[in-house]
Structure formats: structure tokens, C-alpha cells
Design a protein around this motif. Sequence first.
Motif, PDB file in Angstrom:
ATOM      1  N   TRP A   3     -36.297  -2.234  -4.172  1.00  0.00           N
ATOM      2  CA  TRP A   3     -36.934  -3.038  -5.223  1.00  0.00           C
ATOM      3  C   TRP A   3     -36.991  -4.512  -4.810  1.00  0.00           C
ATOM      4  CZ3 TRP A   3     -39.232  -2.330 -10.004  1.00  0.00           C
ATOM      5  CH2 TRP A   3     -39.307  -3.444 -10.845  1.00  0.00           C
ATOM      6  N   HIS A  35     -51.111   2.064 -14.925  1.00  0.00           N
ATOM      7  CA  HIS A  35     -50.190   2.771 -14.031  1.00  0.00           C
ATOM      8  C   HIS A  35     -50.921   3.749 -13.105  1.00  0.00           C
ATOM      9  CE1 HIS A  35     -46.617   4.557 -12.423  1.00  0.00           C
ATOM     10  NE2 HIS A  35     -47.109   5.752 -12.711  1.00  0.00           N
ATOM     11  N   ASP A  72     -44.194   2.197  -8.100  1.00  0.00           N
ATOM     12  CA  ASP A  72     -43.618   1.506  -9.255  1.00  0.00           C
ATOM     13  C   ASP A  72     -43.146   0.074  -8.982  1.00  0.00           C
ATOM     14  OD1 ASP A  72     -44.172   4.004 -10.161  1.00  0.00           O
ATOM     15  OD2 ASP A  72     -42.143   4.509 -10.800  1.00  0.00           O
ATOM     16  N   SER A  73     -42.358  -0.136  -7.923  1.00  0.00           N
ATOM     17  CA  SER A  73     -41.845  -1.495  -7.669  1.00  0.00           C
ATOM     18  C   SER A  73     -42.991  -2.424  -7.257  1.00  0.00           C
ATOM     19  CB  SER A  73     -40.764  -1.471  -6.578  1.00  0.00           C
ATOM     20  OG  SER A  73     -41.268  -0.908  -5.382  1.00  0.00           O
ATOM     21  N   SER A 121     -46.125  -2.216  -8.166  1.00  0.00           N
ATOM     22  CA  SER A 121     -46.965  -2.547  -9.321  1.00  0.00           C
ATOM     23  C   SER A 121     -46.346  -3.676 -10.136  1.00  0.00           C
ATOM     24  CB  SER A 121     -47.159  -1.313 -10.210  1.00  0.00           C
ATOM     25  OG  SER A 121     -47.746  -0.277  -9.462  1.00  0.00           O
ATOM     26  N   SER A 122     -45.024  -3.645 -10.305  1.00  0.00           N
ATOM     27  CA  SER A 122     -44.338  -4.721 -11.033  1.00  0.00           C
ATOM     28  C   SER A 122     -44.474  -6.037 -10.280  1.00  0.00           C
ATOM     29  CB  SER A 122     -42.855  -4.386 -11.214  1.00  0.00           C
ATOM     30  OG  SER A 122     -42.715  -3.293 -12.080  1.00  0.00           O
TER      31      SER A 122
END
Length: 264
Positions: free
Chosen positions: A108, A149, A153-154, A156-157
Motif C-alpha cells: 500500500w 471501482h 485497490d491501492s 485507485s486510492s
Amino acid sequence: MSKSLKGKTVVITGSGRSIGREMAIRIAAEGASVALLEINKENLEEVRSTIAAAGGDVRAYEIDLGSESQIIETISKVEKDFGKIDCLINNAMICPSEDLLNTTLESWNKTLQITLTAPFLCIRQVLPAMIKRKNGGIINIGTVNAKAHFGSDSYSSAKAGVHALTRTVAVRYGPDGIRCNTIVPGTINTDAWQERVDQNPNIFEELKPWYPVGRVGTPKDIADAALFLISDDSQWISGSELLVDGGLLAGYAPMFATVEGSDK
Ligand SMILES: NC(=O)c1ccc[n+]([C@@H]2O[C@H](COP(=O)([O-])OP(=O)(O)OC[C@H]3O[C@@H](n4cnc5c(N)ncnc54)[C@H](O)[C@@H]3O)[C@@H](O)[C@H]2O)c1
């Protein structure tokens, strides 16, 4: 080529392959001086020599964008070598595919470091001289993943932070002559997809129905948008998110026929 960018110096991060490479080649062909910032030495040299062979003004800077000190040193070196920086394109990223529950803190942090923190550090480094000259352009390469979405995941943040960073720079430093915009690509057929292509060689065909324009994107599609945002034709555009996504975010293409019943 019109050489419309003659006299401008453009810095492009992650310019050793794919979208960064294409932007560098096209921007140099328009007459700009180009500074390539890239961690992969072989790819960096390949792009440098390709542009130089075509008569472009180019310099290569090997850099790990995960290092604050390397960013500070490299941007100072570019300013010294070229005299000024007119435009910064924050393009480098890393995009691990694991889902949230399988994301380690280390992964992350690394994703945020390269994808979000490096653009912040590069911007912080180029801004003072741009503000002094009352002129500067910054392009952040965002993604549709920052808007809805689609996995990763990481990444996209981190990219959602990049989109916010654009707004911050555009509003806070607009009065100083700075324009800052986000290009928002949909799926672009690049080397970044290789792992997924190895797992599913049909992946781009299977993604087609989601794209109203009928295909996934190419690095050229993004380079075209970058050329526009650097050019004198976009001088009143700042803080914007330029969707270059083949219509993806306009609607859930495979869905409406079912809603209407017109798929029966
Ligand atoms: N390919 C797509 O489908 C897609 C979709 C939406 C957005 N984007 C965005 O477009 C941009 C380019 O994507 P791409 O597909 O060309 O990616 P890519 O992985 O092919 O290229 C990224 C480049 O960044 C470099 N890089 C990575 N870490 C670095 C570091 N620590 N220091 C210096 N350089 C480093 C890599 O070596 C590589 O050359 C990215 O910002 C990406 O988020 C791509």
C-alpha cells in the motif's frame, strides 16, 4: 509536424515505455525539449536514442521516484540543463493487482509513494520557478479507477489523491500563472497489462463491449490529449479532468439494453 512546442521544456516521468514513451516522442516531434525521468535504464536509453535519432532535443535522467532526494536533485539538474521547465507530466505509477484484504501495508505504502507522493514532490519542486516566471503547466495522468471501482485497490486510492492534487494546484496557484489538469484514461493497451494479457490473451477483446467507441485505447490517444493540454489551444483550461476513455464513464454500456428490454 508544426513544431508548435518549440522553445518549451517538458518533463515526463515514467517515460521509458508505453504512454510515457509515446508522449515523449510526440512532444519532442512538436519541437519541445524533453526531459525523460525513468527508473529502467535500458528503456530510458531506448527512448532517448529514438528521439535523438529523429532530431529531437532530449536528455535522459535515471531516477527512482520513490526517493525525495533524487527528485530534488533531478529536477534541479533539469532546470540547470534546459534553463527552465514549462511543463511537468506526472505519468509514472505502479499498479499492484491484489485486492484490499490481500494488500500488505508495505505494498500500500509503495503504491502511494510512487503513484501519489512522487507527483506531489515533483510538483513542489517545479512550482517555485514556474511561479517566478508566472507561467507553467502541469498534467497529472489520472485514471477512470479514481472515479469508479474497476479493481487495483491501492492504486485507485492513490490516483483519487492525484485527481485532488490537480484541483489543489489549479486553484491555489492559478493566480500565479499555473495551469494544472488531469487526463483520465480508460483501458489503454500498454506493457502495464502484460501480466493480465498472459493470464487472458483475449482481455482487450472482452473489454470492448464496455467501451461505446468500440475499442480500448492506445498510447496515442493519451499523447493526443497531452499535446492539446500543453498547447496554446488550451490556455483557459485548468483544474479539469479530461476523460480519454472511449465513452466508458458516460454509462454502463452493456446495461441499458437490458433495462429497456431491447436486448430481447
Ligand atoms: N494502461 C492503462 O490502461 C491505464 C489506464 C488508466 C490510466 N493509466 C495511467 O497512465 C500512466 C501510464 O501508464 P502505462 O500503462 O503507460 O504504465 P507503464 O507501467 O507501462 O509505464 C510506467 C512507467 O513508469 C516507470 N516507473 C515506475 N516506477 C518508477 C519509479 N520508482 N521511478 C521512475 N520511474 C518509474 C516504469 O518503469 C514505466 O516505464 C499511469 O499514470 C497510469 O496510471 C494507464
